[in-house]
Design an enzyme around this catalytic site. Sequence first.
Site, PDB file in Angstrom:
ATOM      1  N   HIS A   1      10.823  69.649 165.777  1.00  0.00           N
ATOM      2  CA  HIS A   1       9.461  69.122 165.654  1.00  0.00           C
ATOM      3  C   HIS A   1       8.841  68.925 167.034  1.00  0.00           C
ATOM      4  O   HIS A   1       7.694  69.306 167.278  1.00  0.00           O
ATOM      5  CB  HIS A   1       9.456  67.755 164.939  1.00  0.00           C
TER       6      HIS A   1
ATOM      7  N   LYS B   1       8.353  60.034 147.241  1.00  0.00           N
ATOM      8  CA  LYS B   1       9.412  60.734 147.951  1.00  0.00           C
ATOM      9  C   LYS B   1      10.373  59.716 148.562  1.00  0.00           C
ATOM     10  O   LYS B   1       9.956  58.765 149.211  1.00  0.00           O
ATOM     11  CB  LYS B   1       8.803  61.624 149.049  1.00  0.00           C
TER      12      LYS B   1
ATOM     13  N   ARG C   1      10.837  78.489 160.694  1.00  0.00           N
ATOM     14  CA  ARG C   1      12.220  78.695 161.111  1.00  0.00           C
ATOM     15  C   ARG C   1      12.744  80.045 160.654  1.00  0.00           C
ATOM     16  O   ARG C   1      13.555  80.659 161.319  1.00  0.00           O
ATOM     17  CB  ARG C   1      13.110  77.590 160.522  1.00  0.00           C
TER      18      ARG C   1
ATOM     19  N   SER D   1      15.170  68.264 159.026  1.00  0.00           N
ATOM     20  CA  SER D   1      15.427  66.825 158.932  1.00  0.00           C
ATOM     21  C   SER D   1      16.455  66.505 157.863  1.00  0.00           C
ATOM     22  O   SER D   1      17.325  65.648 158.062  1.00  0.00           O
ATOM     23  CB  SER D   1      14.123  66.073 158.624  1.00  0.00           C
TER      24      SER D   1
END
Length: 159
Positions: A17, A41, A90, A127
């Site tokens: 990040h 979440k 990614r 993460s």
Amino acid sequence: MTRAACPGSFDPVTLGHVDIISRTSHLFDEVVVAVGVNDSKRVMFNTAERVALLEEVLGDLPNVRVLTFSGLLVDFCTEHDVSAVVKGLRAVSDFDYELQMAQMNSTLAHVDTLFMPTSPEFSFLASSLVKEVARHGGDVSGHVPAVVLDALKAKLAAE
């Protein structure tokens, strides 16, 4: 003034990040790190903790500020005069999902999405993976800023 947003949950913020945000800060006059708030979440770090960690980690980037948002990202962008969203990619699998989101967002508001490939050393980093490895006692010190590592250790010790 050109303003971009780097959105995410940042639970927790990783070196991947930081890499994307730092590189974006060299391309725009201002970068808004948009921390998504989604009460449904399950997160390790609450919103205030994520914002504080980001502010500390990004404190040396004078044209970066951290804000929160809930709801649609394009509404946040319109409200804060953001003309571009920068998303780190990614792998090809990220592109499929992010392209769909970018195209939907472009139909909702005049906000362009720019894709930035991650630096190779962060291409696997997520993460969720950091949290999983840390929960099992693995060493994630090479994947998160030092302050985030300390916060992760404290959270896990309290569980």
